[in-house]
Write a protein that holds these residues in place. Structure first.
Motif, PDB file in Angstrom:
ATOM      1  N   UNK A   1       0.735  -1.300  -0.187  1.00 28.54           N
ATOM      2  CA  UNK A   1      -0.123  -0.055   0.031  1.00 28.54           C
ATOM      3  C   UNK A   1       0.721   1.266   0.054  1.00 28.54           C
ATOM      4  N   UNK A   2       1.866   1.440   0.910  1.00 27.70           N
ATOM      5  CA  UNK A   2       2.914   2.228   0.733  1.00 27.70           C
ATOM      6  C   UNK A   2       3.461   2.814  -0.637  1.00 27.70           C
ATOM      7  N   UNK A   3       3.873   1.529  -1.201  1.00 25.11           N
ATOM      8  CA  UNK A   3       4.479   1.880  -2.464  1.00 25.11           C
ATOM      9  C   UNK A   3       3.364   2.411  -3.588  1.00 25.11           C
ATOM     10  N   UNK A   4       2.098   2.390  -3.201  1.00 23.99           N
ATOM     11  CA  UNK A   4       1.088   2.704  -4.272  1.00 23.99           C
ATOM     12  C   UNK A   4       0.686   4.217  -4.006  1.00 23.99           C
ATOM     13  N   UNK A   5       0.955   4.767  -2.727  1.00 25.39           N
ATOM     14  CA  UNK A   5       0.660   6.014  -2.588  1.00 25.39           C
ATOM     15  C   UNK A   5       1.072   7.246  -3.313  1.00 25.39           C
ATOM     16  N   UNK A   6       2.184   7.131  -3.915  1.00 27.28           N
ATOM     17  CA  UNK A   6       2.578   8.170  -5.013  1.00 27.28           C
ATOM     18  C   UNK A   6       1.771   8.098  -6.292  1.00 27.28           C
ATOM     19  N   UNK A   7       1.300   7.035  -6.521  1.00 29.15           N
ATOM     20  CA  UNK A   7       0.380   6.876  -8.143  1.00 29.15           C
ATOM     21  C   UNK A   7      -0.913   6.684  -7.909  1.00 29.15           C
ATOM     22  N   UNK A   8      -1.712   6.886  -6.703  1.00 29.74           N
ATOM     23  CA  UNK A   8      -3.008   6.939  -6.718  1.00 29.74           C
ATOM     24  C   UNK A   8      -3.755   8.195  -6.217  1.00 29.74           C
TER      25      UNK A   8
ATOM     26  N   UNK B   1      -6.816   4.936  -3.568  1.00 29.42           N
ATOM     27  CA  UNK B   1      -6.013   4.362  -2.341  1.00 29.42           C
ATOM     28  C   UNK B   1      -7.257   3.712  -1.418  1.00 29.42           C
ATOM     29  N   UNK B   2      -8.322   4.420  -1.062  1.00 31.31           N
ATOM     30  CA  UNK B   2      -9.528   3.961  -0.292  1.00 31.31           C
ATOM     31  C   UNK B   2     -10.021   2.360  -1.168  1.00 31.31           C
ATOM     32  N   UNK B   3     -10.129   2.611  -2.060  1.00 34.95           N
ATOM     33  CA  UNK B   3     -10.400   1.267  -3.053  1.00 34.95           C
ATOM     34  C   UNK B   3      -9.478   0.180  -2.686  1.00 34.95           C
ATOM     35  N   UNK B   4      -8.456   0.842  -2.864  1.00 36.99           N
ATOM     36  CA  UNK B   4      -7.253  -0.537  -2.760  1.00 36.99           C
ATOM     37  C   UNK B   4      -7.168  -1.122  -1.340  1.00 36.99           C
ATOM     38  N   UNK B   5      -7.379  -0.295  -0.284  1.00 39.10           N
ATOM     39  CA  UNK B   5      -7.390  -0.577   1.086  1.00 39.10           C
ATOM     40  C   UNK B   5      -8.514  -1.707   1.251  1.00 39.10           C
TER      41      UNK B   5
END
Length: 86
Positions: free
Chosen positions: A40-47, A52-56
């Motif tokens: 999840x941390x690795x995705x933060x710069x891109x979403x 990010x809420x959906x990814x969580x």
């Protein structure tokens, strides 16, 4: 030590590329929660915040379902085999 000795074995050597594998320590198996947190941390710069809420939510579903089952399989493999990641 010269550059050639780093990359090439001396002529007539009985050593091979993997001859010391058994002497190496086992790689640790990371906990599932740790892996998912890093993911999840690795995705933060891109979403976006919404993405990010959906990814969580997707991560949580994975963690409780198939992720937990796969982690158990990996833990069993790691307990019985030196190289659990193949």
């Amino acid at each position: 030590m010269n550059r050639e000795s780093i990359y090439y074995l001396p002529e007539g050597s009985t050593e091979s590329t993997f001859c010391y594998d058994e002497d190496r320590p086992r790689l640790p198996l990371p906990k599932l929660d740790h892996t998912l947190k890093r993911y999840l941390e690795s995705l933060k710069p891109f979403g976006t915040a919404e993405e990010l809420e959906n990814t969580k939510k997707i991560i949580e579903t994975f963690r409780k379902g198939v992720g937990a089952k796969l982690q158990t399989i990996l833990e069993e493999k790691a307990a019985n085999e030196k190289n659990w990641n193949i």
